[in-house]
Enzyme design. Sequence first.
Site, short mmCIF file in Angstrom:
data_model
loop_
_atom_site.label_atom_id
_atom_site.label_comp_id
_atom_site.label_asym_id
_atom_site.label_seq_id
_atom_site.Cartn_x
_atom_site.Cartn_y
_atom_site.Cartn_z
N ARG A 72 1.87 5.68 -13.30
CA ARG A 72 2.52 4.52 -12.35
C ARG A 72 1.93 3.18 -12.46
NH1 ARG A 72 3.33 7.39 -6.92
NH2 ARG A 72 4.36 5.39 -6.55
N GLN A 104 6.93 0.60 3.29
CA GLN A 104 6.38 2.06 2.73
C GLN A 104 5.88 2.03 1.09
OE1 GLN A 104 9.41 5.08 4.43
NE2 GLN A 104 10.40 3.24 4.13
N ASN A 105 6.24 0.83 0.52
CA ASN A 105 5.75 0.93 -0.78
C ASN A 105 4.37 0.60 -1.19
OD1 ASN A 105 8.68 1.02 -1.08
ND2 ASN A 105 8.92 -1.20 -1.71
N HIS A 122 1.81 3.28 3.70
CA HIS A 122 1.66 4.48 2.72
C HIS A 122 0.47 4.21 1.79
CE1 HIS A 122 5.99 6.21 3.69
NE2 HIS A 122 4.85 6.26 4.65
N CYS A 130 -13.12 6.41 -1.75
CA CYS A 130 -14.05 7.62 -2.12
C CYS A 130 -13.73 8.62 -1.22
CB CYS A 130 -15.41 7.13 -1.93
SG CYS A 130 -16.62 8.33 -2.22
N CYS A 153 -21.84 6.62 -4.24
CA CYS A 153 -22.28 8.30 -3.85
C CYS A 153 -21.95 9.04 -4.92
CB CYS A 153 -21.66 8.56 -2.47
SG CYS A 153 -19.90 8.98 -2.74
N SER A 192 15.50 5.30 2.22
CA SER A 192 16.36 6.62 2.37
C SER A 192 16.42 6.81 3.84
CB SER A 192 16.11 7.52 1.52
OG SER A 192 14.84 8.10 1.54
N ASN A 216 21.32 -1.62 2.06
CA ASN A 216 21.09 -0.43 1.08
C ASN A 216 22.26 -0.36 0.27
OD1 ASN A 216 20.55 2.16 0.19
ND2 ASN A 216 19.16 2.60 1.89
C1 BJW Z 1 18.53 0.22 -2.90
C2 BJW Z 1 18.46 -0.35 -4.04
C3 BJW Z 1 18.56 -1.66 -4.08
C4 BJW Z 1 18.05 1.78 -4.41
N1 BJW Z 1 18.89 -2.36 -2.95
N2 BJW Z 1 18.74 -0.65 -1.81
C5 BJW Z 1 6.89 19.36 6.70
C6 BJW Z 1 5.62 19.62 6.16
C7 BJW Z 1 4.72 18.22 5.94
C8 BJW Z 1 4.99 17.26 6.46
C9 BJW Z 1 6.24 17.19 7.16
C10 BJW Z 1 7.14 18.21 7.27
N3 BJW Z 1 8.33 17.84 8.03
C11 BJW Z 1 8.21 16.34 8.33
C12 BJW Z 1 6.81 16.04 7.90
C13 BJW Z 1 5.99 14.82 7.93
C14 BJW Z 1 6.32 14.12 6.52
C15 BJW Z 1 7.84 13.80 6.22
O1 BJW Z 1 8.40 12.89 6.83
N4 BJW Z 1 8.55 14.83 5.52
C16 BJW Z 1 10.06 14.53 5.33
C17 BJW Z 1 10.24 14.20 3.72
C18 BJW Z 1 10.60 15.81 5.84
N5 BJW Z 1 5.79 12.97 6.66
C19 BJW Z 1 4.37 12.84 6.48
O2 BJW Z 1 3.64 13.97 5.91
C20 BJW Z 1 3.71 11.58 6.87
N6 BJW Z 1 2.44 11.80 7.76
C21 BJW Z 1 2.66 12.19 8.88
O3 BJW Z 1 3.92 12.16 9.61
O4 BJW Z 1 1.57 12.72 9.47
C22 BJW Z 1 1.69 13.42 10.61
C23 BJW Z 1 1.89 14.74 10.34
C24 BJW Z 1 1.12 15.42 9.29
C25 BJW Z 1 1.61 16.76 9.07
C26 BJW Z 1 2.65 17.48 9.58
C27 BJW Z 1 3.54 16.68 10.33
C28 BJW Z 1 3.28 15.41 10.62
C29 BJW Z 1 2.99 11.07 5.43
C30 BJW Z 1 4.34 10.31 4.61
C31 BJW Z 1 3.74 9.94 3.40
C32 BJW Z 1 4.82 9.54 2.42
N7 BJW Z 1 4.03 9.34 1.20
C33 BJW Z 1 5.13 9.23 -0.07
C34 BJW Z 1 4.60 9.31 -1.30
C35 BJW Z 1 3.19 8.49 -1.67
C36 BJW Z 1 3.28 9.10 -3.14
C37 BJW Z 1 3.09 7.66 -3.86
O5 BJW Z 1 3.90 6.82 -3.74
O6 BJW Z 1 2.07 7.70 -4.94
O7 BJW Z 1 5.63 7.59 0.07
S1 BJW Z 1 6.58 9.88 -0.02
C38 BJW Z 1 7.70 8.77 -0.65
O8 BJW Z 1 8.75 8.48 0.13
C39 BJW Z 1 6.84 7.61 -0.62
C40 BJW Z 1 7.90 6.66 -0.06
O9 BJW Z 1 6.96 5.50 0.71
C41 BJW Z 1 8.53 7.21 0.91
C42 BJW Z 1 9.72 6.86 1.30
O10 BJW Z 1 10.74 6.46 0.36
P1 BJW Z 1 11.82 5.46 0.41
O11 BJW Z 1 11.07 4.12 0.20
O12 BJW Z 1 12.81 5.60 1.37
O13 BJW Z 1 12.34 5.74 -1.19
P2 BJW Z 1 13.57 6.77 -1.68
O14 BJW Z 1 13.72 6.80 -3.07
O15 BJW Z 1 13.71 7.98 -0.59
O16 BJW Z 1 14.87 5.74 -1.18
C43 BJW Z 1 15.35 4.41 -1.70
C44 BJW Z 1 16.52 4.06 -0.91
O17 BJW Z 1 16.68 2.66 -1.46
C45 BJW Z 1 17.77 4.74 -1.09
O18 BJW Z 1 18.33 4.81 0.10
C46 BJW Z 1 18.67 3.83 -2.17
O19 BJW Z 1 19.97 4.03 -1.78
C47 BJW Z 1 18.14 2.51 -1.79
N8 BJW Z 1 18.22 1.74 -3.01
N9 BJW Z 1 18.34 0.87 -5.05
C48 BJW Z 1 18.79 -1.79 -2.01
N10 BJW Z 1 18.64 -2.09 -5.22
ZN ZN Z 2 -18.48 7.08 -2.25
#
Ligand code: BJW
Ligand code: ZN
Length: 242
Positions: A72, A104-105, A122, A130, A153, A192, A216
Site C-alpha cells: 500500500r 479517517q484516511n 486512524h 515500536c 530497543c 461509508s 458522497n
Molecule cells: C466517494 C468517491 C468519490 C467513493 N467521491 N465519495 C465488533 C468487533 C470489534 C470492533 C467492533 C465491533 N463492532 C463495532 C466495533 C468497533 C469498530 C467498528 O466500527 N466496526 C464496524 C465495522 C462494525 N471500530 C473500531 O474497532 C475502532 N475502535 C474502537 O471503536 O475502539 C473502541 C472499541 C474497541 C473494541 C470493541 C469495541 C469498541 C477502530 C476502527 C479503526 C478502523 N481502521 C480502518 C483500517 C485501517 C487499516 C488501514 O487503513 O491500514 O480504517 S477500517 C477502514 O474503514 C479504514 C477507514 O479509515 C475506515 C472507514 O472507511 P471509509 O473511509 O468510510 O471508506 P469506505 O471504503 O468504507 O467508504 C468509502 C466511501 O466513499 C463510500 O461511501 C463511497 O460511496 C464513497 N466514495 N468514491 C465521493 N470519488
Molecule cells: Zn523501541
Amino acid sequence: MATDDQILLARRHLASARNVTILTGAGISADSGVPTFRGTDGLWHNFRAEDLATPEAFEQDPQLVWEWYNWRRELIATKQPNPAHDTLVKLERQWTDRMWLITQNVDGLHRAAGSERLSEIHGNIWKVRCTGCGVISENREIPLPTLPMCRLCHALLRPHIVWFGESLWEKDLRRCDEALRACDLLLVIGTSGVVYPAAGFASVAKDVGALVIEINLENTPQSDLVDLSLQGRAKDVVPQLL
Ligand code: BJW
Ligand code: ZN
C-alpha cells in the site's frame, strides 16, 4: 448528481458558518487513485480485514501484515492530492482557527496538500510505532524490511495505524469532540459511515444543533440524518463549495 440549487444552498451555508468541521474518508482519496475499503474495487473486496487490520493478525503473522502495508505504501507513494484536498487547504487558510479537519484516511494526502489543522484519527501509513518502547517515528522507506526493528530497543515496529478493536488515541478523540461540539457546520466527505467512532460524528454534530452536509457518490446510513446530501465525486463537488 447534486443539482445547481443544492450546490448554491451548500455554498450559502458554508459562507455563513462560523465554525466548520470536516470529516473525510476514503472517497476523497479515491479521486487520487487510492483504493477505498468497501467499494467494488475496494481493499476489503480482495483482502479480509481480520487477516490484516487487527492486532491479532499482526501478532500471528507480522510479515504478512507488513507485506500488505509495503504494497500500500508503494501504491500511495505514486498518488497526489486532488482538487478536493486542495479546496480543504484553501478553506483552512480562510477560516483559520474556526476550522478543523478530521480524517479517517491514513494515506497522508491531506498533509501533502498542505492541511495543518487536522486529526488523522486512524493513524498514518508513513509512520511506524515500536511495539516495545512505543516511540512513533516518521518513516518513508519503501519497501521497509518485512520485519522492521526499533533502533532504540530492537523490538518489532508496527504501522502507526488504528486497527479494528483498538481504541483511537485519547488526544484525537478529545480534539474531535471539541471540534464537533464547536461547529455549526459539519461536512462529511466520502465515507461509508459504518466504522465507529467516526460513524457517530454526524449525530454528535446534529445533537449540538449543527447543520450537516454529506458529499458522497452514494447514499450512506447517515443520509437520512443529514440536512443536505450532495451526490457526486468529491473532486468535482468540494471545489464548487468555495
Ligand atoms: C466517494 C468517491 C468519490 C467513493 N467521491 N465519495 C465488533 C468487533 C470489534 C470492533 C467492533 C465491533 N463492532 C463495532 C466495533 C468497533 C469498530 C467498528 O466500527 N466496526 C464496524 C465495522 C462494525 N471500530 C473500531 O474497532 C475502532 N475502535 C474502537 O471503536 O475502539 C473502541 C472499541 C474497541 C473494541 C470493541 C469495541 C469498541 C477502530 C476502527 C479503526 C478502523 N481502521 C480502518 C483500517 C485501517 C487499516 C488501514 O487503513 O491500514 O480504517 S477500517 C477502514 O474503514 C479504514 C477507514 O479509515 C475506515 C472507514 O472507511 P471509509 O473511509 O468510510 O471508506 P469506505 O471504503 O468504507 O467508504 C468509502 C466511501 O466513499 C463510500 O461511501 C463511497 O460511496 C464513497 N466514495 N468514491 C465521493 N470519488
Ligand atoms: Zn523501541
